[in-house]
Motif scaffolding. Structure first.
Motif, PDB file in Angstrom:
ATOM      1  N   THR A 355     -25.298 -22.669 -73.932  1.00 55.37           N
ATOM      2  CA  THR A 355     -25.855 -21.380 -74.345  1.00 55.37           C
ATOM      3  C   THR A 355     -25.673 -21.268 -75.855  1.00 55.37           C
ATOM      4  N   ILE A 356     -26.801 -21.060 -76.553  1.00 57.11           N
ATOM      5  CA  ILE A 356     -26.753 -21.043 -78.018  1.00 57.11           C
ATOM      6  C   ILE A 356     -26.396 -19.633 -78.482  1.00 57.11           C
ATOM      7  N   ALA A 357     -25.231 -19.526 -79.099  1.00 53.97           N
ATOM      8  CA  ALA A 357     -24.764 -18.223 -79.569  1.00 53.97           C
ATOM      9  C   ALA A 357     -24.914 -18.118 -81.075  1.00 53.97           C
ATOM     10  N   GLY A 358     -25.132 -16.889 -81.544  1.00 56.62           N
ATOM     11  CA  GLY A 358     -25.169 -16.654 -82.983  1.00 56.62           C
ATOM     12  C   GLY A 358     -23.775 -16.407 -83.511  1.00 56.62           C
ATOM     13  N   LYS A 359     -23.691 -16.042 -84.815  1.00 59.39           N
ATOM     14  CA  LYS A 359     -22.378 -15.836 -85.440  1.00 59.39           C
ATOM     15  C   LYS A 359     -22.097 -14.359 -85.677  1.00 59.39           C
ATOM     16  N   HIS A 360     -22.943 -13.492 -85.108  1.00 60.39           N
ATOM     17  CA  HIS A 360     -22.756 -12.056 -85.335  1.00 60.39           C
ATOM     18  C   HIS A 360     -21.768 -11.480 -84.324  1.00 60.39           C
ATOM     19  N   CYS A 361     -21.180 -10.325 -84.717  1.00 63.45           N
ATOM     20  CA  CYS A 361     -20.067  -9.814 -83.924  1.00 63.45           C
ATOM     21  C   CYS A 361     -20.497  -9.009 -82.724  1.00 63.45           C
ATOM     22  N   GLU A 362     -21.212  -9.582 -81.824  1.00 65.54           N
ATOM     23  CA  GLU A 362     -21.391  -8.949 -80.515  1.00 65.54           C
ATOM     24  C   GLU A 362     -21.789  -9.975 -79.470  1.00 65.54           C
ATOM     25  N   SER A 363     -21.408  -9.657 -78.248  1.00 66.79           N
ATOM     26  CA  SER A 363     -21.644 -10.604 -77.161  1.00 66.79           C
ATOM     27  C   SER A 363     -23.131 -10.813 -76.898  1.00 66.79           C
ATOM     28  N   GLY A 364     -23.949  -9.805 -77.241  1.00 69.27           N
ATOM     29  CA  GLY A 364     -25.398  -9.920 -77.014  1.00 69.27           C
ATOM     30  C   GLY A 364     -26.082 -10.836 -78.003  1.00 69.27           C
ATOM     31  N   ASP A 365     -25.332 -11.369 -78.958  1.00 69.07           N
ATOM     32  CA  ASP A 365     -25.947 -12.234 -79.977  1.00 69.07           C
ATOM     33  C   ASP A 365     -26.092 -13.654 -79.433  1.00 69.07           C
ATOM     34  N   ILE A 366     -27.029 -13.807 -78.519  1.00 64.38           N
ATOM     35  CA  ILE A 366     -27.305 -15.104 -77.899  1.00 64.38           C
ATOM     36  C   ILE A 366     -28.762 -15.442 -78.214  1.00 64.38           C
ATOM     37  N   LEU A 367     -29.000 -16.625 -78.736  1.00 68.36           N
ATOM     38  CA  LEU A 367     -30.391 -17.006 -79.036  1.00 68.36           C
ATOM     39  C   LEU A 367     -31.066 -17.606 -77.808  1.00 68.36           C
ATOM     40  N   ILE A 368     -30.346 -18.469 -77.083  1.00 69.35           N
ATOM     41  CA  ILE A 368     -30.932 -19.089 -75.884  1.00 69.35           C
ATOM     42  C   ILE A 368     -29.852 -19.219 -74.805  1.00 69.35           C
ATOM     43  N   TYR A 398     -27.256  -7.573 -90.767  1.00 71.54           N
ATOM     44  CA  TYR A 398     -26.151  -7.191 -89.893  1.00 71.54           C
ATOM     45  C   TYR A 398     -24.940  -8.074 -90.183  1.00 71.54           C
ATOM     46  N   ASN A 399     -23.775  -7.446 -90.242  1.00 71.75           N
ATOM     47  CA  ASN A 399     -22.522  -8.115 -90.622  1.00 71.75           C
ATOM     48  C   ASN A 399     -22.561  -8.629 -92.066  1.00 71.75           C
ATOM     49  N   ARG A 400     -23.486  -8.084 -92.844  1.00 72.18           N
ATOM     50  CA  ARG A 400     -23.658  -8.501 -94.247  1.00 72.18           C
ATOM     51  C   ARG A 400     -23.863 -10.024 -94.356  1.00 72.18           C
ATOM     52  N   SER A 422     -28.340 -14.135-101.567  1.00 71.65           N
ATOM     53  CA  SER A 422     -26.989 -14.530-101.991  1.00 71.65           C
ATOM     54  C   SER A 422     -26.024 -13.391-101.657  1.00 71.65           C
ATOM     55  N   TYR A 423     -24.730 -13.651-101.809  1.00 71.04           N
ATOM     56  CA  TYR A 423     -23.775 -12.557-101.627  1.00 71.04           C
ATOM     57  C   TYR A 423     -24.025 -11.471-102.680  1.00 71.04           C
ATOM     58  N   ALA A 424     -24.457 -11.888-103.884  1.00 66.15           N
ATOM     59  CA  ALA A 424     -24.746 -10.884-104.917  1.00 66.15           C
ATOM     60  C   ALA A 424     -25.893  -9.975-104.451  1.00 66.15           C
ATOM     61  N   ASP A 425     -26.878 -10.553-103.754  1.00 67.25           N
ATOM     62  CA  ASP A 425     -27.975  -9.724-103.217  1.00 67.25           C
ATOM     63  C   ASP A 425     -27.436  -8.706-102.221  1.00 67.25           C
ATOM     64  N   ILE A 426     -26.440  -9.131-101.474  1.00 66.74           N
ATOM     65  CA  ILE A 426     -25.886  -8.247-100.435  1.00 66.74           C
ATOM     66  C   ILE A 426     -25.316  -6.962-101.041  1.00 66.74           C
ATOM     67  N   VAL A 427     -24.701  -7.057-102.217  1.00 61.15           N
ATOM     68  CA  VAL A 427     -24.098  -5.850-102.816  1.00 61.15           C
ATOM     69  C   VAL A 427     -24.967  -5.248-103.925  1.00 61.15           C
ATOM     70  N   ARG A 428     -26.173  -5.792-104.097  1.00 62.29           N
ATOM     71  CA  ARG A 428     -27.003  -5.397-105.244  1.00 62.29           C
ATOM     72  C   ARG A 428     -27.259  -3.896-105.315  1.00 62.29           C
ATOM     73  N   ASN A 429     -27.516  -3.272-104.182  1.00 59.90           N
ATOM     74  CA  ASN A 429     -27.842  -1.841-104.212  1.00 59.90           C
ATOM     75  C   ASN A 429     -26.656  -0.947-103.883  1.00 59.90           C
ATOM     76  N   ASP A 430     -25.489  -1.543-103.741  1.00 55.27           N
ATOM     77  CA  ASP A 430     -24.298  -0.725-103.469  1.00 55.27           C
ATOM     78  C   ASP A 430     -23.876  -0.002-104.743  1.00 55.27           C
ATOM     79  N   VAL A 431     -23.374   1.223-104.566  1.00 55.42           N
ATOM     80  CA  VAL A 431     -22.906   1.998-105.714  1.00 55.42           C
ATOM     81  C   VAL A 431     -21.530   2.543-105.357  1.00 55.42           C
TER      82      VAL A 431
END
Ligand code: LLP
Length: 448
Positions: A355-368, A398-400, A422-431
């Motif tokens: 079962t192919i799982a993603g890396k996001h923090c929930e059990s429903g994060d299954i791709l196949i 999700y999960n940044r 990039s990680y910089a993109d992730i915080v680009r609009n944070d204030v």
């Protein structure tokens, strides 16, 4: 496996004559890869079938399935129209220099800003969804001294067999004017549009749903819309010249999916429209179709790097990849099914069920669930197939987790069309408000 995928001498999966293992190492993973030739050939097939069966017809690509500025260029170069559904999609098209007269502007709650953007861009058609939009568009167009072309969206009471969340044609829907008498219904909307000096009523639109693998619902829809046009002629004495049946033709995700051919789909619509036109001596309208998924789904794959494996004896084996519901929310949202191949062992026999799982923090994060795969090790590259539609366009942070890059492949060349975030993109609009800055300083928080 779709026609654009091959296995090369090294036993690696190839798309558009590019080795996917090389793509993964050059561009990183997760990576969306789109086969440009396959998208072009689908667009050409739609246009060819339309030209043969309904010569005045128009094919508009539904940008919600996958849209970037490069995609707008591709669509423009193939001579299609473009369906956009938000200010953001419209802005993308305008930025790419898409010919705006070939744009249809959808949406069930366009804001004044979006309507103005559409008027300023000079979009070809506004697909008006409700009375509020009708009033706002009439007013804004009057002030601008323009008269945009309008299609009224109808909820025709026709649906196709598909997931409930992607059905749209039923009466109980947030979309379109219901076919009822009185102030809330379509006839009142037609009367209002015809009375407006700043709106030009061109025809009707509907869209019954997505991933529909049979023809009969499309024929019923086209027939219902034509009969509504006939009724408009009877009530108002006007012959509307355009009929837009939306999109919805299914794509192949797994062996169970067997969608009709594009030619058969156009034929079903043409036959239904022609039959009603003959029966009521109504001039054949200009028919518009708006395919999204059937142009891009099978042209796309997503490459991941395989990481952790969790074996629960006698229960299940989970194989985790470096993406998941952030880049493909469809399994979690619609129970969508996908197939996968180990890209660097594409010739190896599929002997394991994982079962192919993603890396996001929930059990429903299954791709196949329960994919049949060749035996894998961490670092192998996994290709999930038919991810070209509604994956990139529905991706989230999700999960940044930064969103993947997108490349187009063509004749052995791969080109970036969207850079990896990039990680910089992730915080680009944070204030950080000043009061939190100072408290952080007083509390001695480490500053980056
Ligand atoms: N026209 C209109 C007005 C639509 O609402 C849609 C899709 C299309 C055309 C294109 O339909 P297509 O040919 O792609 O089926 N996120 C969902 C699909 C939502 C479809 C919404 N409307 C999914 O991932 O399955």
């Amino acid at each position: 496996m779709s026609q654009s995928l091959k296995v090369n001498a090294a036993g690696h999966l190839e798309i558009g004559q590019c080795d996917t293992v090389m793509l993964a190492s050059e561009f990183g993973t997760p990576l969306y890869v789109m086969d440009e030739d396959m998208m072009r050939s689908r667009m050409q097939e739609y246009r060819r079938e339309m030209a043969q069966q309904l010569p005045t017809g128009i094919v508009a690509y539904a940008g919600k399935a996958f849209l970037t500025t490069a995609m707008c260029r591709l669509v423009a170069s193939e001579g299609l129209w473009l369906d956009v559904v938000s200010g953001g999609e419209l802005y993308t098209a305008v930025t790419a220099g898409f010919p705006t007269a070939r744009i249809l502007f959808h949406g069930n709650n366009k804001t004044d800003d979006e309507l103005m953007l559409g008027l300023e861009a000079g979009v070809g058609r506004f697909v008006v969804d409700n009375f509020r939009e009708l009033e706002r568009l009439a007013e804004l167009a009057r002030k601008k001294h323009v008269r945009p072309g309008v299609l009224l969206r109808v909820a025709p009471g026709v649906t196709g067999h598909t997931h409930q969340y992607i059905q749209t044609g039923q009466v109980d829907s947030k979309f379109g004017f219901p076919l009822v008498e009185g102030v809330h219904g379509l006839w009142a909307a037609v009367a209002r549009t015809l009375a407006s000096e700043s709106l030009a009523l061109r025809g009707l639109h509907s869209h019954i749903g997505s991933q529909i693998n049979e023809l009969e619902p499309f024929a019923r829809e086209a027939s219902a819309l034509m009969q509504t046009m006939v009724e408009i002629r009877r009530r108002f004495g006007v012959v509307l010249p355009e009929l837009d049946v939306g999109g919805g033709l299914g794509s192949r995700y797994s062996k169970e999916d067997n969608p009709p051919a594009i030619g058969a789909y156009i034929e079903a619509i043409a036959a239904a429209v022609t039959a009603v036109a003959r029966q009521y001596e109504y001039p054949l309208p200009m028919v518009i179709v708006e395919p999204g998924r059937s142009i891009v789904a099978e042209a796309g794959i997503t490459l991941y790097t395989i990481g952790a494996k969790k074996v629960i004896p006698d229960v299940r084996t989970y194989l985790a990849v470096d993406g998941g519901m952030g880049d493909n929310p469809r399994p979690a949202l619609y129970h969508a099914t996908y197939q996968a191949v180990v890209a660097n062992k594409a010739n190896a026999k599929a002997t394991e069920i994982v079962t192919i799982a993603g890396k996001h923090c929930e059990s429903g994060d299954i791709l196949i669930w329960d994919a049949e795969l060749a035996p894998t090790e961490p670092g192998d590259v996994l290709a999930v197939l038919s991810t070209g539609a509604y994956n990139y366009s529905m991706a989230s942070n999700y999960n940044r987790v930064p969103r993947p890059a997108v490349v187009f492949v063509h004749g052995g060349e791969a080109e970036l069309v969207v850079r990896r975030e990039s990680y910089a993109d992730i915080v680009r609009n944070d204030v950080i408000p000043a009061r939190l800055e100072s408290r952080a300083a007083a509390g001695g928080l480490a500053r980056p």
